[in-house]
Design a protein around this motif. Structure first.
Motif, PDB file in Angstrom:
ATOM      1  N   ASN A   1      83.324  10.979 -29.729  1.00 37.03           N
ATOM      2  CA  ASN A   1      83.361  12.406 -29.434  1.00 37.03           C
ATOM      3  C   ASN A   1      83.669  13.203 -30.696  1.00 37.03           C
ATOM      4  OD1 ASN A   1      82.781  12.498 -26.663  1.00 37.03           O
ATOM      5  ND2 ASN A   1      84.864  11.880 -26.153  1.00 37.03           N
ATOM      6  N   LYS A   2      82.911  14.289 -30.898  1.00 41.60           N
ATOM      7  CA  LYS A   2      83.098  15.095 -32.111  1.00 41.60           C
ATOM      8  C   LYS A   2      84.252  16.087 -31.977  1.00 41.60           C
ATOM      9  CE  LYS A   2      78.398  14.649 -33.884  1.00 41.60           C
ATOM     10  NZ  LYS A   2      77.973  13.609 -32.945  1.00 41.60           N
ATOM     11  N   ALA A   3      84.591  16.456 -30.751  1.00 39.05           N
ATOM     12  CA  ALA A   3      85.710  17.381 -30.544  1.00 39.05           C
ATOM     13  C   ALA A   3      86.968  16.589 -30.203  1.00 39.05           C
ATOM     14  CB  ALA A   3      85.377  18.349 -29.415  1.00 39.05           C
ATOM     15  N   PRO A   4      88.109  16.945 -30.787  1.00 37.02           N
ATOM     16  CA  PRO A   4      89.343  16.247 -30.431  1.00 37.02           C
ATOM     17  C   PRO A   4      89.766  16.600 -29.016  1.00 37.02           C
ATOM     18  CG  PRO A   4      89.813  18.098 -31.880  1.00 37.02           C
ATOM     19  CD  PRO A   4      88.326  17.989 -31.807  1.00 37.02           C
ATOM     20  N   PRO A   5      90.446  15.690 -28.328  1.00 36.49           N
ATOM     21  CA  PRO A   5      90.946  15.994 -26.987  1.00 36.49           C
ATOM     22  C   PRO A   5      92.061  17.039 -27.063  1.00 36.49           C
ATOM     23  CG  PRO A   5      91.856  13.904 -27.723  1.00 36.49           C
ATOM     24  CD  PRO A   5      90.867  14.333 -28.776  1.00 36.49           C
ATOM     25  N   SER A   6      92.359  17.661 -25.940  1.00 28.53           N
ATOM     26  CA  SER A   6      93.427  18.670 -25.927  1.00 28.53           C
ATOM     27  C   SER A   6      94.780  18.046 -26.230  1.00 28.53           C
ATOM     28  CB  SER A   6      93.455  19.370 -24.562  1.00 28.53           C
ATOM     29  OG  SER A   6      93.647  18.413 -23.514  1.00 28.53           O
ATOM     30  N   THR A   7      94.937  16.781 -25.840  1.00 31.40           N
ATOM     31  CA  THR A   7      96.180  16.053 -26.110  1.00 31.40           C
ATOM     32  C   THR A   7      95.843  14.662 -26.625  1.00 31.40           C
ATOM     33  OG1 THR A   7      97.324  17.219 -24.326  1.00 31.40           O
ATOM     34  CG2 THR A   7      98.339  15.183 -25.124  1.00 31.40           C
ATOM     35  N   HIS A   8      96.462  14.266 -27.729  1.00 34.99           N
ATOM     36  CA  HIS A   8      96.312  12.913 -28.250  1.00 34.99           C
ATOM     37  C   HIS A   8      97.442  12.048 -27.679  1.00 34.99           C
ATOM     38  CE1 HIS A   8      93.574  14.786 -31.077  1.00 34.99           C
ATOM     39  NE2 HIS A   8      93.285  13.620 -31.624  1.00 34.99           N
TER      40      HIS A   8
END
Length: 444
Positions: free
Chosen positions: A233-240
């Protein structure tokens, strides 16, 4: 290691390869082997090729992994003949005339046009075996003994015993991968996306995606439950929350295959990672000559069952978890595989060099190796615990559902899963965990 030292290791490697080739040739009753590096595959209705992957039989002789249309002629006694493709081409980058440590060990002939290779091959091809994937090419050239079983069984079986040169290459591959893994870890804690983490990894390894021995698995959060996750995925998740990276490196055609898992916070999932990591180290200590690789997998199942019991995932004693068959829901793959020229190296399911089958048992169908552990073999050791929706749904609909603490499972599911994987060399008197040793060495 300087060039002279590598050349010394390589000279011994070639001697061993010659001896293996001679035995395989004698078993088949022929005069020699013709090994094709391969050729480009083109996309359907297009003139763009897929990335080139060299024939592993070719790169077992020399570290040329990027030159299609090349050939080796081997008889096990005389200096191997290398037909090296060196075209005149203004469209593409032409290979350099080779000038490396391996060059003196080959009688090199340069080929300008791929379709003129018959001029460099033996006159009577009926007495030679073709090793490669392009059977139509071999047939067009007049070869009819294509990938004979007796030859392949012998060569594949003995490929498990690595020469000192091969072990050197695999340590180098691990060293490259370890450095890249450390940067990937930093990238996770910096909040990058899967795609960005992978780019950081490739940059430190100084290898392209095609150079990698397999597609990197770079998985954040729930994606870590997908064993062969490849989407990036190119966008980071809202929470790692969590990060699983299964990524290697190549060196002279030999592979590293390392996996690590991290938690963003110091929580219960981090404690679960520590437990799996400890299990990996214990299992590595059990990789000793004379032991059946199956027994290592069975020990892994027992260790996973113990963790599942201790963390309250399954409300049973470890032996009962194994007996009820619950372990496979949370640990659905084998403990590891042979490693070398290929990530999942060949001949894991044979008992001898004639190819006598030794398949995985029905209780552990995904186990990739059934060999007896011996010195000079190289394995991965990779226990894991995963929270996979499809397998959990199946478990929930079974009689064993009553033993599961589903609240605990639901708490772990957002983290996906854990895998810790090391690359291990078996020696007669000790086990070398090259992944850990190189990791620790880089810290000093």
């Amino acid at each position: 290691m300087d060039n002279d030292s590598i050349k010394t290791l390589y000279a011994k490697h070639i001697d061993i390869m010659q001896a293996r080739a001679k035995e395989a040739i004698e078993r088949e009753g022929i005069e020699g082997l013709i090994i094709h590096s391969g050729q480009l595959h083109y996309q359907f209705l297009d003139d763009n090729p897929y990335p080139f992957k060299v024939n592993p039989h070719f790169k077992s002789w020399l570290p040329v992994v990027d030159n299609p249309n090349s050939w080796l002629i081997i008889d096990g006694e005389n200096k191997p003949k290398l037909v090296f493709y060196l075209p005149v081409d203004f469209w593409h980058k032409v290979p350099e005339v080779p000038d490396a440590f391996w060059v003196p060990f080959f009688d090199i002939h340069y080929l300008k046009k791929a379709n003129k290779v018959e001029q460099c091959l033996p006159y009577d091809l009926s007495k030679y075996a073709y090793l490669g994937e392009h059977l139509e090419v071999a047939k067009a050239l007049g070869m009819h003994l294509l990938n004979p079983d007796r030859v392949l069984h012998y060569l594949h079986y003995h490929r498990a015993y690595k020469t000192d040169y091969e072990l050197y290459c695999m340590r180098k591959a691990n060293s490259i991968a370890v450095k890249a893994h450390k940067v990937a870890k930093q990238s996770f804690f910096s909040g990058l996306s899967e795609y960005e983490i992978n780019q950081e990894y490739l940059g430190v390894a100084k290898q392209s995606e095609n150079d990698m021995p397999y597609g990197n698995i770079v998985a954040l959060n729930e994606n870590a439950s997908i064993l062969h996750y490849m989407l990036l995925n190119k966008a980071p998740p809202s929470t790692h929350r969590s990060f699983l990276i299964d990524a290697g490196a190549s060196y002279h055609g030999y592979a590293a295959d390392i996996t690590r898992t991290y938690s963003m916070e110091d929580n219960r999932f981090q404690e679960l990672i520590v437990a799996v990591d400890s299990l990996t180290e214990y299992l590595v200590s059990q990789v000793t000559p004379g032991k059946e690789y199956l027994s290592l997998h069975e020990a892994a199942c027992g260790g996973i069952a113990k963790i599942l019991s201790e963390f309250g995932v399954v409300n049973l004693l470890p032996d009962d978890i194994v007996e009820q068959g619950i372990v496979s829901t949370f640990f659905p793959h084998g403990i590891g595989h042979m490693l070398g020229l290929q990530v999942h190296d060949v001949a894991g399911h044979v008992a001898d060099d004639t190819g006598t089958a030794k398949p995985a048992p029905s209780a552990h169908p995904f186990l990739r190796c059934m060999r007896t552990i011996e010195a000079r073999q190289v394995f991965t050791v990779e226990p894991g615990i995963y929270f996979i929706d499809s397998l959990l749904t199946e478990l929930k609909g079974s009689e064993n559902s009553k033993y599961i603490n589903w609240n605990t499972v639901d708490a772990f599911k957002p983290f996906g899963g854990i895998r810790i994987e090391d690359n291990v060399i078996v020696h007669s008197e000790h086990t070398e965990n090259m992944t850990r040793e190189l990791w620790e060495e880089s810290l000093s």
